[in-house]
Each structure stands twice: as C-alpha cells, then as structure tokens.
Design a protein around this motif. Sequence first.
Motif, mmCIF file in Angstrom:
data_model
loop_
_atom_site.group_PDB
_atom_site.id
_atom_site.type_symbol
_atom_site.label_atom_id
_atom_site.label_comp_id
_atom_site.label_asym_id
_atom_site.label_seq_id
_atom_site.Cartn_x
_atom_site.Cartn_y
_atom_site.Cartn_z
ATOM 1 N N VAL A 1 -0.620 -5.233 1.184
ATOM 2 C CA VAL A 1 -0.211 -3.847 1.007
ATOM 3 C C VAL A 1 1.287 -3.873 0.761
ATOM 4 C CG1 VAL A 1 -0.065 -1.579 2.088
ATOM 5 C CG2 VAL A 1 -2.040 -3.036 2.507
ATOM 6 N N ASP A 2 1.721 -3.173 -0.268
ATOM 7 C CA ASP A 2 3.138 -3.137 -0.607
ATOM 8 C C ASP A 2 3.874 -2.287 0.422
ATOM 9 O OD1 ASP A 2 5.390 -3.685 -1.995
ATOM 10 O OD2 ASP A 2 5.036 -2.184 -3.561
ATOM 11 N N LYS A 3 4.787 -2.900 1.161
ATOM 12 C CA LYS A 3 5.492 -2.191 2.221
ATOM 13 C C LYS A 3 6.592 -1.289 1.674
ATOM 14 C CE LYS A 3 4.626 -5.541 5.851
ATOM 15 N NZ LYS A 3 3.273 -5.282 5.875
ATOM 16 N N ASN A 4 7.170 -1.608 0.544
ATOM 17 C CA ASN A 4 8.217 -0.792 -0.057
ATOM 18 C C ASN A 4 7.592 0.121 -1.109
ATOM 19 O OD1 ASN A 4 10.157 -2.079 1.466
ATOM 20 N ND2 ASN A 4 10.408 -3.700 -0.039
ATOM 21 N N LEU A 5 6.830 1.052 -0.647
ATOM 22 C CA LEU A 5 6.142 1.975 -1.531
ATOM 23 C C LEU A 5 7.100 3.091 -1.941
ATOM 24 C CD1 LEU A 5 3.429 2.615 -2.843
ATOM 25 C CD2 LEU A 5 2.920 4.014 -0.849
ATOM 26 N N SER B 1 7.288 6.418 -3.948
ATOM 27 C CA SER B 1 6.370 7.380 -4.538
ATOM 28 C C SER B 1 6.941 8.065 -5.781
ATOM 29 C CB SER B 1 5.967 8.434 -3.509
ATOM 30 O OG SER B 1 7.129 9.124 -3.081
ATOM 31 N N LYS C 1 8.879 6.647 -8.175
ATOM 32 C CA LYS C 1 9.358 5.657 -9.133
ATOM 33 C C LYS C 1 9.003 6.027 -10.574
ATOM 34 C CE LYS C 1 7.352 1.626 -9.507
ATOM 35 N NZ LYS C 1 6.869 0.269 -9.224
#
Length: 140
Positions: free
Chosen positions: A112-116, A118, A120
């Motif tokens: 799971v990408d921790k640096n999401l 929203s 971008k």
Amino acid sequence: MKETLRQIVSVTMALLVLFSTMSFTVDMHYCGDLLVDYSFFETADGCDMNASASGITDEDSVMEMEMDCCTDLEIILEGQDDLKISFDQFTFEQQIFISTFYYTYVNLFESVDKNLISFKEYSPPLLIRDIQILDQTFLI
C-alpha cells in the motif's frame, strides 16, 4: 523483481512437469565385471566372446566355444502418466482453507502506498490577482 520471480517459478514448474512425465531406459552390457557398452535409446551392442582353442595344429579340429560370462542390465524409469489432480478429492473444509490461504498469501505482498497524494492529478487554480496584497494581509 516480481516479474522475474514469476518467470523463474514458471520455468521451474515446466521443467518439473517435463522430468516427472519423461520415462527412459538405460541398457548396459557387461562382460564379467567390465562395462563394455551402454545405450540410452536402443539396446546395447553385445560382445562376441568366441574363443578358439588353437593349440592343435589341425585345422579341422579347431574348436569354438562360447563364453557365458556376459550379462545385460536394463534400467527402466517409468514416468508419471496421469497429471490431472482433481479438486474434488478435497473436502469442503480443505477447499475453504486452501482458497483463504491463497487469498491471504497473495494479498500479503501487495504494498500500500503510504505517501498517497489525492490532489496529484489536479492542476492548481489560475492566479489572476494576488489576494494577500489586494487585502493587505500579511503574516508576520
């Protein structure tokens, strides 16, 4: 990394299936304790152990005798004929256990990408006037 691991596993499984279904025969010919000939695809050539007693000078009395010290050895390795393993052989509880184990094991390695971020994909709003200068509001 994941793709190379998948390719390595698929090649290994293909070789496993190939070698488990392949059958072959090794044919060996021994004279006494000495290996004379061997063959993988056809019968091994035998040696002609014919001894002649030539101690007597008369050619009519030449005696041929055949030696029985030769042995043939054949090693047969039979391959597996039936590879279809039926999923019906498992009980319902075993099927549930296998499916849940597979599901959790596959999802274990999904990161799971921790640096999401929203926003971008969105562009910033156009700056028509500088609002802070217009309202004379400054942070000090």
